[in-house]
Design a protein around this motif. Sequence first.
Motif, PDB file in Angstrom:
ATOM      1  N   ALA A 110      11.871  13.637   0.984  1.00  0.00           N
ATOM      2  CA  ALA A 110      12.918  14.131   0.084  1.00  0.00           C
ATOM      3  C   ALA A 110      12.619  13.753  -1.363  1.00  0.00           C
ATOM      4  O   ALA A 110      13.107  14.393  -2.294  1.00  0.00           O
ATOM      5  CB  ALA A 110      14.274  13.571   0.503  1.00  0.00           C
ATOM      6  N   ALA A 111      11.794  12.720  -1.562  1.00  0.00           N
ATOM      7  CA  ALA A 111      11.483  12.246  -2.912  1.00  0.00           C
ATOM      8  C   ALA A 111      10.402  13.081  -3.607  1.00  0.00           C
ATOM      9  O   ALA A 111      10.018  12.782  -4.738  1.00  0.00           O
ATOM     10  CB  ALA A 111      11.055  10.783  -2.855  1.00  0.00           C
ATOM     11  N   GLY A 112       9.876  14.102  -2.911  1.00  0.00           N
ATOM     12  CA  GLY A 112       8.856  14.965  -3.523  1.00  0.00           C
ATOM     13  C   GLY A 112       7.537  14.263  -3.780  1.00  0.00           C
ATOM     14  O   GLY A 112       7.024  14.311  -4.906  1.00  0.00           O
ATOM     15  N   PRO A 113       6.938  13.631  -2.754  1.00  0.00           N
ATOM     16  CA  PRO A 113       5.698  12.875  -2.972  1.00  0.00           C
ATOM     17  C   PRO A 113       4.501  13.772  -3.259  1.00  0.00           C
ATOM     18  O   PRO A 113       4.456  14.933  -2.836  1.00  0.00           O
ATOM     19  CB  PRO A 113       5.506  12.145  -1.628  1.00  0.00           C
ATOM     20  N   ARG A 114       3.542  13.224  -3.977  1.00  0.00           N
ATOM     21  CA  ARG A 114       2.275  13.930  -4.226  1.00  0.00           C
ATOM     22  C   ARG A 114       1.121  13.316  -3.447  1.00  0.00           C
ATOM     23  O   ARG A 114       0.085  13.949  -3.269  1.00  0.00           O
ATOM     24  CB  ARG A 114       1.934  13.916  -5.721  1.00  0.00           C
ATOM     25  N   LEU A 115       1.289  12.082  -3.005  1.00  0.00           N
ATOM     26  CA  LEU A 115       0.215  11.429  -2.250  1.00  0.00           C
ATOM     27  C   LEU A 115       0.826  10.407  -1.294  1.00  0.00           C
ATOM     28  O   LEU A 115       1.533   9.495  -1.727  1.00  0.00           O
ATOM     29  CB  LEU A 115      -0.760  10.730  -3.203  1.00  0.00           C
ATOM     30  N   ILE A 116       0.564  10.596   0.007  1.00  0.00           N
ATOM     31  CA  ILE A 116       1.022   9.611   0.987  1.00  0.00           C
ATOM     32  C   ILE A 116      -0.083   9.354   2.000  1.00  0.00           C
ATOM     33  O   ILE A 116      -1.012  10.157   2.155  1.00  0.00           O
ATOM     34  CB  ILE A 116       2.308  10.059   1.728  1.00  0.00           C
ATOM     35  N   GLY A 139      -1.683   4.385  -6.342  1.00  0.00           N
ATOM     36  CA  GLY A 139      -0.514   5.066  -6.876  1.00  0.00           C
ATOM     37  C   GLY A 139       0.133   6.029  -5.903  1.00  0.00           C
ATOM     38  O   GLY A 139       0.855   6.944  -6.312  1.00  0.00           O
ATOM     39  N   ALA A 140      -0.120   5.848  -4.598  1.00  0.00           N
ATOM     40  CA  ALA A 140       0.506   6.709  -3.593  1.00  0.00           C
ATOM     41  C   ALA A 140       2.018   6.512  -3.615  1.00  0.00           C
ATOM     42  O   ALA A 140       2.529   5.465  -4.036  1.00  0.00           O
ATOM     43  CB  ALA A 140      -0.050   6.397  -2.207  1.00  0.00           C
ATOM     44  N   ASP A 141       2.726   7.518  -3.140  1.00  0.00           N
ATOM     45  CA  ASP A 141       4.187   7.478  -3.172  1.00  0.00           C
ATOM     46  C   ASP A 141       4.790   6.794  -1.959  1.00  0.00           C
ATOM     47  O   ASP A 141       5.931   6.323  -2.022  1.00  0.00           O
ATOM     48  CB  ASP A 141       4.730   8.904  -3.267  1.00  0.00           C
ATOM     49  N   SER A 164       2.206  -5.701  -1.327  1.00  0.00           N
ATOM     50  CA  SER A 164       2.379  -4.270  -1.596  1.00  0.00           C
ATOM     51  C   SER A 164       3.509  -3.648  -0.783  1.00  0.00           C
ATOM     52  O   SER A 164       4.042  -2.602  -1.163  1.00  0.00           O
ATOM     53  CB  SER A 164       1.069  -3.509  -1.339  1.00  0.00           C
ATOM     54  N   ILE A 165       3.891  -4.259   0.337  1.00  0.00           N
ATOM     55  CA  ILE A 165       5.014  -3.699   1.100  1.00  0.00           C
ATOM     56  C   ILE A 165       6.306  -3.731   0.291  1.00  0.00           C
ATOM     57  O   ILE A 165       7.254  -3.010   0.611  1.00  0.00           O
ATOM     58  CB  ILE A 165       5.234  -4.415   2.456  1.00  0.00           C
ATOM     59  N   PHE A 166       6.341  -4.543  -0.757  1.00  0.00           N
ATOM     60  CA  PHE A 166       7.524  -4.610  -1.612  1.00  0.00           C
ATOM     61  C   PHE A 166       7.466  -3.599  -2.770  1.00  0.00           C
ATOM     62  O   PHE A 166       8.414  -3.486  -3.544  1.00  0.00           O
ATOM     63  CB  PHE A 166       7.701  -6.015  -2.180  1.00  0.00           C
ATOM     64  N   HIS A 167       6.344  -2.895  -2.901  1.00  0.00           N
ATOM     65  CA  HIS A 167       6.143  -2.018  -4.061  1.00  0.00           C
ATOM     66  C   HIS A 167       6.371  -0.541  -3.779  1.00  0.00           C
ATOM     67  O   HIS A 167       6.725   0.207  -4.689  1.00  0.00           O
ATOM     68  CB  HIS A 167       4.716  -2.163  -4.600  1.00  0.00           C
ATOM     69  N   LEU A 168       6.105  -0.095  -2.559  1.00  0.00           N
ATOM     70  CA  LEU A 168       6.233   1.330  -2.262  1.00  0.00           C
ATOM     71  C   LEU A 168       6.909   1.525  -0.913  1.00  0.00           C
ATOM     72  O   LEU A 168       6.862   0.640  -0.063  1.00  0.00           O
ATOM     73  CB  LEU A 168       4.865   2.031  -2.294  1.00  0.00           C
ATOM     74  N   GLU A 259      -9.963   9.031  -4.062  1.00  0.00           N
ATOM     75  CA  GLU A 259     -10.481  10.357  -4.407  1.00  0.00           C
ATOM     76  C   GLU A 259      -9.328  11.278  -4.779  1.00  0.00           C
ATOM     77  O   GLU A 259      -9.392  12.034  -5.751  1.00  0.00           O
ATOM     78  CB  GLU A 259     -11.281  10.931  -3.230  1.00  0.00           C
ATOM     79  N   SER A 260      -8.240  11.233  -3.991  1.00  0.00           N
ATOM     80  CA  SER A 260      -7.063  12.045  -4.304  1.00  0.00           C
ATOM     81  C   SER A 260      -6.431  11.619  -5.626  1.00  0.00           C
ATOM     82  O   SER A 260      -6.028  12.451  -6.437  1.00  0.00           O
ATOM     83  CB  SER A 260      -6.029  11.937  -3.175  1.00  0.00           C
ATOM     84  N   ALA A 261      -6.332  10.317  -5.819  1.00  0.00           N
ATOM     85  CA  ALA A 261      -5.725   9.807  -7.056  1.00  0.00           C
ATOM     86  C   ALA A 261      -6.522  10.259  -8.279  1.00  0.00           C
ATOM     87  O   ALA A 261      -5.950  10.699  -9.284  1.00  0.00           O
ATOM     88  CB  ALA A 261      -5.656   8.280  -7.004  1.00  0.00           C
ATOM     89  N   PHE A 262      -7.861  10.164  -8.194  1.00  0.00           N
ATOM     90  CA  PHE A 262      -8.704  10.614  -9.309  1.00  0.00           C
ATOM     91  C   PHE A 262      -8.503  12.106  -9.570  1.00  0.00           C
ATOM     92  O   PHE A 262      -8.330  12.534 -10.714  1.00  0.00           O
ATOM     93  CB  PHE A 262     -10.184  10.365  -8.987  1.00  0.00           C
ATOM     94  N   ALA A 263      -8.555  12.898  -8.487  1.00  0.00           N
ATOM     95  CA  ALA A 263      -8.455  14.355  -8.627  1.00  0.00           C
ATOM     96  C   ALA A 263      -7.107  14.779  -9.183  1.00  0.00           C
ATOM     97  O   ALA A 263      -7.022  15.642 -10.069  1.00  0.00           O
ATOM     98  CB  ALA A 263      -8.714  15.020  -7.270  1.00  0.00           C
ATOM     99  N   GLN A 264      -6.047  14.178  -8.677  1.00  0.00           N
ATOM    100  CA  GLN A 264      -4.710  14.551  -9.136  1.00  0.00           C
ATOM    101  C   GLN A 264      -4.505  14.181 -10.601  1.00  0.00           C
ATOM    102  O   GLN A 264      -3.917  14.954 -11.372  1.00  0.00           O
ATOM    103  CB  GLN A 264      -3.652  13.893  -8.247  1.00  0.00           C
TER     104      GLN A 264
END
Length: 270
Positions: A110-116, A139-141, A164-168, A259-264
């Motif tokens: 529902a949050a409209g993610p771009r990378l998961i 920077g994944a959502d 990191s479990i506290f970040h995303l 790779e996805s993060a760089f490309a996006q």
Amino acid sequence: MLENPRSPRVRAVAKLAKKPARVESGLFLLEGPQAVAEALTFRPQLVVELYATPTALERYTDIAQTAVDAGVDVEFVTEEVLDAMADTVTPQGFVAVCHQFPTAVKDVFAAGPRLIAILEEVRDPGNAGTIVRAADAAGADAVVFTGRTVDLYNPKVVRSSTGSIFHLPVAVGGHLEDVLERARAAGLTVLAADVKGEDLLAARTEGVLERPTAWLFGNEAHGLPEEQLALADRVVTVPIYGHAESMNLATAASVCLYESAFAQRSAHHE
């Protein structure tokens, strides 16, 4: 100061290393200064109890101040008590008890993610935690644990995530088919990482990685079965250019996510 390593309170904390106690209580164990600092900074409301040796608190004055600022009381314990509480051999002076806080699968999309990242039957806790950490760094959502993937609150998963479990958001317990259906409905391309796939370089050069993407990672030993690979839009593999027999799952996942993060980001800045 808590001094008796066999006291009921100490035993109750130590039991959280086992899944039945975590399921029953809705709590989990947090160990070490880095993880404790991240919890106090990003999710202080989750911290139920915080234990530290006097020596550790003197050494990490920033953690002491963060705890004060967050209104979290610190209880002093002896080294013996801390060792009895902790799952690891070297808790480095800090142990905390926290509320579990999984995200609902529907809320992830529902949050409209771009990378998961989606983990299906990833059994090694070190791999699972490291992938959460890599997803956070890239920077994944969100991350989604499906099927029989290891418990998110397993102490080794928590340690390997280094906070990191506290970040995303991390969702747990979803069925893979349902998760992938939601991913597509949210406009995500599903890329499965598997040794049977085509070279990742092809997906990069064709611009596939610029799209909103859900990466699917499978079991360390067996990968993803054919019926699950068939659910993906594309199956890719991280090529091995040297003589290594194989690549560790968490390492391969890190490459894919970056790779996805760089490309996006490249597409966004053009």
